[in-house]
Design a protein around this motif. Sequence first.
Motif, PDB file in Angstrom:
ATOM      1  N   ARG A   1       0.800  -1.222   0.000  1.00 55.21           N
ATOM      2  CA  ARG A   1       0.000   0.000   0.000  1.00 55.21           C
ATOM      3  C   ARG A   1       0.839   1.280   0.000  1.00 55.21           C
ATOM      4  N   ALA A   2       2.028   1.229   0.526  1.00 53.94           N
ATOM      5  CA  ALA A   2       2.846   2.437   0.621  1.00 53.94           C
ATOM      6  C   ALA A   2       4.177   2.184  -0.064  1.00 53.94           C
ATOM      7  N   ASN A   3       4.749   3.220  -0.644  1.00 58.63           N
ATOM      8  CA  ASN A   3       6.046   3.085  -1.283  1.00 58.63           C
ATOM      9  C   ASN A   3       7.157   3.518  -0.338  1.00 58.63           C
ATOM     10  N   HIS A   4       7.141   4.786   0.097  1.00 62.93           N
ATOM     11  CA  HIS A   4       8.151   5.257   1.035  1.00 62.93           C
ATOM     12  C   HIS A   4       7.711   6.577   1.667  1.00 62.93           C
ATOM     13  N   LEU A   5       8.393   6.938   2.748  1.00 59.79           N
ATOM     14  CA  LEU A   5       8.203   8.207   3.432  1.00 59.79           C
ATOM     15  C   LEU A   5       9.479   9.007   3.226  1.00 59.79           C
ATOM     16  N   ALA A   6       9.355  10.249   2.769  1.00 63.38           N
ATOM     17  CA  ALA A   6      10.524  11.073   2.478  1.00 63.38           C
ATOM     18  C   ALA A   6      10.627  12.231   3.470  1.00 63.38           C
ATOM     19  N   PHE A   7      11.832  12.407   4.001  1.00 67.16           N
ATOM     20  CA  PHE A   7      12.158  13.533   4.870  1.00 67.16           C
ATOM     21  C   PHE A   7      12.963  14.534   4.051  1.00 67.16           C
ATOM     22  N   ASP A   8      12.643  15.821   4.185  1.00 73.99           N
ATOM     23  CA  ASP A   8      13.366  16.880   3.488  1.00 73.99           C
ATOM     24  C   ASP A   8      14.500  17.364   4.379  1.00 73.99           C
ATOM     25  N   ILE A   9      15.623  17.734   3.763  1.00 72.72           N
ATOM     26  CA  ILE A   9      16.770  18.234   4.522  1.00 72.72           C
ATOM     27  C   ILE A   9      17.411  19.380   3.743  1.00 72.72           C
ATOM     28  N   ASP A  10      18.068  20.269   4.453  1.00 71.65           N
ATOM     29  CA  ASP A  10      18.818  21.356   3.828  1.00 71.65           C
ATOM     30  C   ASP A  10      19.904  20.742   2.941  1.00 71.65           C
ATOM     31  N   PRO A  11      20.081  21.228   1.712  1.00 66.46           N
ATOM     32  CA  PRO A  11      21.109  20.662   0.829  1.00 66.46           C
ATOM     33  C   PRO A  11      22.502  20.643   1.453  1.00 66.46           C
ATOM     34  N   ASP A  12      22.807  21.625   2.311  1.00 68.14           N
ATOM     35  CA  ASP A  12      24.122  21.672   2.947  1.00 68.14           C
ATOM     36  C   ASP A  12      24.323  20.549   3.965  1.00 68.14           C
ATOM     37  N   LEU A  13      23.235  19.895   4.397  1.00 70.16           N
ATOM     38  CA  LEU A  13      23.328  18.836   5.400  1.00 70.16           C
ATOM     39  C   LEU A  13      23.114  17.443   4.816  1.00 70.16           C
ATOM     40  N   PHE A  14      22.860  17.369   3.502  1.00 74.59           N
ATOM     41  CA  PHE A  14      22.557  16.079   2.893  1.00 74.59           C
ATOM     42  C   PHE A  14      23.706  15.082   3.058  1.00 74.59           C
ATOM     43  N   ASP A  15      24.929  15.472   2.728  1.00 70.67           N
ATOM     44  CA  ASP A  15      26.069  14.552   2.818  1.00 70.67           C
ATOM     45  C   ASP A  15      26.293  14.087   4.259  1.00 70.67           C
ATOM     46  N   LEU A  16      26.063  14.964   5.217  1.00 69.40           N
ATOM     47  CA  LEU A  16      26.172  14.579   6.625  1.00 69.40           C
ATOM     48  C   LEU A  16      25.147  13.493   6.955  1.00 69.40           C
ATOM     49  N   ALA A  17      23.920  13.642   6.470  1.00 71.63           N
ATOM     50  CA  ALA A  17      22.872  12.644   6.726  1.00 71.63           C
ATOM     51  C   ALA A  17      23.268  11.294   6.134  1.00 71.63           C
ATOM     52  N   VAL A  18      23.831  11.294   4.937  1.00 70.51           N
ATOM     53  CA  VAL A  18      24.279  10.050   4.303  1.00 70.51           C
ATOM     54  C   VAL A  18      25.351   9.389   5.167  1.00 70.51           C
ATOM     55  N   GLU A  19      26.287  10.183   5.659  1.00 63.41           N
ATOM     56  CA  GLU A  19      27.365   9.646   6.494  1.00 63.41           C
ATOM     57  C   GLU A  19      26.811   9.065   7.801  1.00 63.41           C
ATOM     58  N   VAL A  20      25.840   9.727   8.404  1.00 62.72           N
ATOM     59  CA  VAL A  20      25.230   9.217   9.641  1.00 62.72           C
ATOM     60  C   VAL A  20      24.570   7.860   9.388  1.00 62.72           C
ATOM     61  N   LEU A  21      23.855   7.734   8.277  1.00 66.05           N
ATOM     62  CA  LEU A  21      23.231   6.446   7.947  1.00 66.05           C
ATOM     63  C   LEU A  21      24.302   5.363   7.802  1.00 66.05           C
ATOM     64  N   LYS A  22      25.378   5.673   7.111  1.00 63.66           N
ATOM     65  CA  LYS A  22      26.451   4.688   6.908  1.00 63.66           C
ATOM     66  C   LYS A  22      27.130   4.331   8.224  1.00 63.66           C
ATOM     67  N   GLN A  23      27.420   5.325   9.054  1.00 65.97           N
ATOM     68  CA  GLN A  23      28.082   5.066  10.335  1.00 65.97           C
ATOM     69  C   GLN A  23      27.231   4.182  11.237  1.00 65.97           C
ATOM     70  N   ASN A  24      25.921   4.299  11.115  1.00 70.08           N
ATOM     71  CA  ASN A  24      25.011   3.497  11.936  1.00 70.08           C
ATOM     72  C   ASN A  24      24.611   2.194  11.249  1.00 70.08           C
ATOM     73  N   GLN A  25      25.267   1.888  10.142  1.00 69.83           N
ATOM     74  CA  GLN A  25      25.046   0.649   9.394  1.00 69.83           C
ATOM     75  C   GLN A  25      23.577   0.443   9.046  1.00 69.83           C
ATOM     76  N   VAL A  26      22.912   1.555   8.702  1.00 68.13           N
ATOM     77  CA  VAL A  26      21.528   1.492   8.241  1.00 68.13           C
ATOM     78  C   VAL A  26      21.532   0.875   6.845  1.00 68.13           C
ATOM     79  N   MET A  27      20.624  -0.066   6.610  1.00 68.04           N
ATOM     80  CA  MET A  27      20.569  -0.727   5.298  1.00 68.04           C
ATOM     81  C   MET A  27      20.112   0.277   4.241  1.00 68.04           C
ATOM     82  N   ILE A  28      20.988   0.537   3.280  1.00 67.56           N
ATOM     83  CA  ILE A  28      20.699   1.467   2.187  1.00 67.56           C
ATOM     84  C   ILE A  28      20.071   0.673   1.038  1.00 67.56           C
TER      85      ILE A  28
END
Length: 151
Positions: free
Chosen positions: A93-120
């Motif tokens: 029924r659902a595809n995904h939920l999207a969170f918006d972030i400031d473009p200047d913080l996008f790379d930081l968010a990606v790094e946080v996901l990787k550091q926490n071993q979140v499944m990409i």
Amino acid sequence: MVNQISNRLCPGTLRQVHHIAFNVKDMKASKHFYGQILGLHELTGDEVPKTLSRLVREGKVANFVTPDGTVIDLFWEPELLPPDPDPKQGFTRANHLAFDIDPDLFDLAVEVLKQNQVMIDHGPVTRPTGKGIYFYDPDGFLLEIRCDPRE
């Protein structure tokens, strides 16, 4: 407001998303994910809606809020099975939920996901509409962090 001619709500009647409710198997893991990894504020004490306060006290519900005021309710369902053992198989029924972030913080968010071993699932991707990265919460629901293109 109801449009009397077509029996539909007039544009602008629905103001915003009030809340999103997820069933979660592991409340501790989900609270850590939404609160510590994604940095959302967990509602506690008088912040908890009165209609959910008993369930929150009993550990059956947790509430998080985004900076724009959207509430994410987590409902503990310890017997919850994934829709498919392969988390890459989409929900029906659902595809995904999207969170918006400031473009200047996008790379930081990606790094946080990787550091926490979140499944990409995939990404980061760059499109004319901006950048995005798709990943899974502890129960296999697909989420996205996205930003508009830099000006």
